[in-house]
Design a protein around this motif. Sequence first.
Motif, mmCIF file in Angstrom:
data_model
loop_
_atom_site.group_PDB
_atom_site.id
_atom_site.type_symbol
_atom_site.label_atom_id
_atom_site.label_comp_id
_atom_site.label_asym_id
_atom_site.label_seq_id
_atom_site.Cartn_x
_atom_site.Cartn_y
_atom_site.Cartn_z
ATOM 1 N N GLY A 190 2.937 4.343 1.113
ATOM 2 C CA GLY A 190 3.513 4.794 2.377
ATOM 3 C C GLY A 190 3.975 3.697 3.293
ATOM 4 N N ALA A 212 0.842 -1.183 0.000
ATOM 5 C CA ALA A 212 0.000 0.000 0.000
ATOM 6 C C ALA A 212 0.887 1.247 0.000
ATOM 7 N N ASN A 256 -3.540 -2.388 11.480
ATOM 8 C CA ASN A 256 -3.701 -1.226 12.361
ATOM 9 C C ASN A 256 -2.467 -0.349 12.333
ATOM 10 N N THR A 257 -1.665 -0.399 13.373
ATOM 11 C CA THR A 257 -0.528 0.521 13.354
ATOM 12 C C THR A 257 0.784 -0.194 13.113
ATOM 13 N N GLN A 258 0.729 -1.491 12.910
ATOM 14 C CA GLN A 258 1.963 -2.239 12.750
ATOM 15 C C GLN A 258 2.179 -2.581 11.272
ATOM 16 N N ASN A 264 9.680 -2.237 11.294
ATOM 17 C CA ASN A 264 9.530 -0.801 11.457
ATOM 18 C C ASN A 264 10.591 -0.076 10.667
ATOM 19 N N TRP A 306 -0.388 -3.224 6.276
ATOM 20 C CA TRP A 306 -0.590 -2.692 7.616
ATOM 21 C C TRP A 306 -1.554 -3.573 8.382
#
Lengths: 366, 395
Positions: A119, A117, A310-312, A331, A308
């Motif tokens: 970004g 995706a 959620n935030t990971q 990360n 992604w």
Amino acid sequence: MQRDVGSLPLSPALRARLLAAGFQTAQELLETGPCGLSKEIGISREEALEALQVVRQECAGDAAKTAGGSGSTRKCTALELLEEEQTQGFIITFCSALDNILGGGVQLTKITEICGAPGVGKTQLCMQLAVDVQIPECFGGVAGEAVFIDTEGSFMVDRAADIATACVRHCQLIAEAHQEEDHLQALETFSLESILSHIYYFRCRDYIELLAQVYLLPDFLSEHSKVRLVVIDGIAFPFRHDFEDLSLRTRLLNGLAQQLIIIANDHKSAVVLTNQMTTRFGQNQSMLVPALGESWGHAATVRLIFHWDNTQRLATLYKSPSQKESTIPYNITTFHLLKSFKIIKLRASGLPRCAASTCHPKCRRY
Amino acid sequence: MATKKLRRAKLSQELCERLSRYQITTCQDFLCLSLLELMKVTGESYRNVQKLLRKVSLACAPKMQTAYEMKVRRSINPSAAFLPTSLHSLDKVLHGGIPCGSLTELTSPPGCGKTQFCITMSVLATLPVSMGGLDGAVIYIDTESAFSAERLIEIAGNRFPTYFDSDEKLFCMTRSIHLYRELTCDSVLKRIKSLEEEIISKKIKLIIIDSVASVVRKEFDTKLQGNLAERSNFLARGASLLKYVAEEFSIPVILTNQITTSLSNGLAIPADLVSPAHDLSLSEGASGSGKKESACVTAALGNTWSHSVNTRLILQYHDLLTRQIVIAKSPVAPFSTFFYTVEKSGLVLQDGKNLSNLPWEGTNPALQTIQVRNTALGNALLKTTDETPGDTPSP
């Protein structure tokens, strides 16, 4: 020698004339000789000579293939291939979990595709690989150069400079911890300037420029024989708009894939492509799938999907001939991609072990 | 360039004539054919055709530069790499400000401050280099008729009172902002195509399009068959033209976008049909229904558009007075948030309340949820008054 005239790579007009005159095999052509040929079909002697030279080369190539000769053929036993694969280097990504699921890193002579995706970190990984391919052999790298073909304009020199600085610092730490002659020697030539000067950057604005560049790539790679990585950042972008004729697009993409496979094999380099995700509409739902269609999925040997949760950020190995499908979290730090929850603390020198040993298994040698 | 005629690719005259009989006149036509087809139309042998291919490719292919050369070029002119936004914490995280040579998108619910931000950036671009500007003119393509010249002068006067001390300086600044009102997709595309010449003639240093989403959503109803493909086509073409212009002249391009509701079970497309008026009510579903249809408000124009822009900044509501600016996608900056308010001098950061940078958070920039005014207002009202739920906006 019994090769059919119709299959020779001559110009179509000449071929038509030869067939009309009754020639059937290549042997007949060679027996006739240039003068006889020119009289019989009504072409000049120079043209006839040229044609015969082409025929002779083709037949020589065929003979070599049937006799099991070397050179243009790509025949070898599996044992030879095994030995080759074992000595082959990988391009490490500095994220140990990612290297693990890839089986050591990005493989040379294979095409790796990274879908994701927007970004999520595809360009970051590409820039990282362009720096990591240049790591000298004594530090566990491949000591090669990189070609970066950018179609989206997302290459940021400052970011590449940051990554390169971090890589140099990492190697310096290893060298300090383990004072060896060849390490220090390698470090002399491994600096920010040299890393950046060995990243060859091409900015292709549309698919024609991309096609043209890939046609010219074999010549470029022959001139710069140390290139071990070709990155095409954004193979989907130029093909996704302005294409009413989808069959033309499929044909061009397939041709592109073929050429990249040949380049990867002949020049022993890794080819890394990044792809976008697109929305596909099912019955009542839509899901994100890699762009460019189903048939493009066959082009790459290894497919990684970044997504992604959620935030990971997660990386999934989607297709690979030798590794198992698996997913790891990762990360992006200031310096490079990093396995989640492991923060590198680059401490001062004077340690018996490499201070950054938590980040890469190869460092554990020291 | 793809449309380069073959005779400029240094092919022989008779070959070009022969090819034009088959309607092959540009490099694009030539390179799209397979080798066998090329042999047929040129009448040459295999090896010669490969040589021709290489010649034509040389004419089209881009020039090589090493990353080092690019860095050296950047360092010779460091101020030309970014346009500082005068919001200092934001600039620090973005390594200087809005990057030149790439597309930056600004997304927010209505009334959050997009146009204010754009007006502020227009003022900044006209400032001299010593004050952090680009000392050039600005092209402002306005599709919503939201640009206000009086507000422009107010921001300029309040933000840089020492510089704009005379009327003459104000007039000089306003003279260098070129405003175009375009109301249809076609006219926007035509304007983008004419940008190259205008940039050279008027010495433009910043392009702002406010907003892309409004024209696109007005004209393309994604319920109708085929409209989605046309819309993506238009957006992709616009994006590539803007990228070309941005890179060629090394100037920043700022685009603004609207919001849409995305239902989290994947139905992003039907949700796009929802008009902005409905966006507000649907967003409350996030707290209410739980599992089945929790909706969230995200940036409009879809996934492909999110790929095309290089930097994405999201403005959202935090509470009654303060709003948040979020860096959702950037090749140089991690995910960060800042608080700001809109005042006479434009946007002002609330430095004290800044959260420390959270490099591990943030999610897919295409699906980043955005807080709209309704939730913020609703929360504020529930906190301050004891009114019965009937008085607050019903979910």
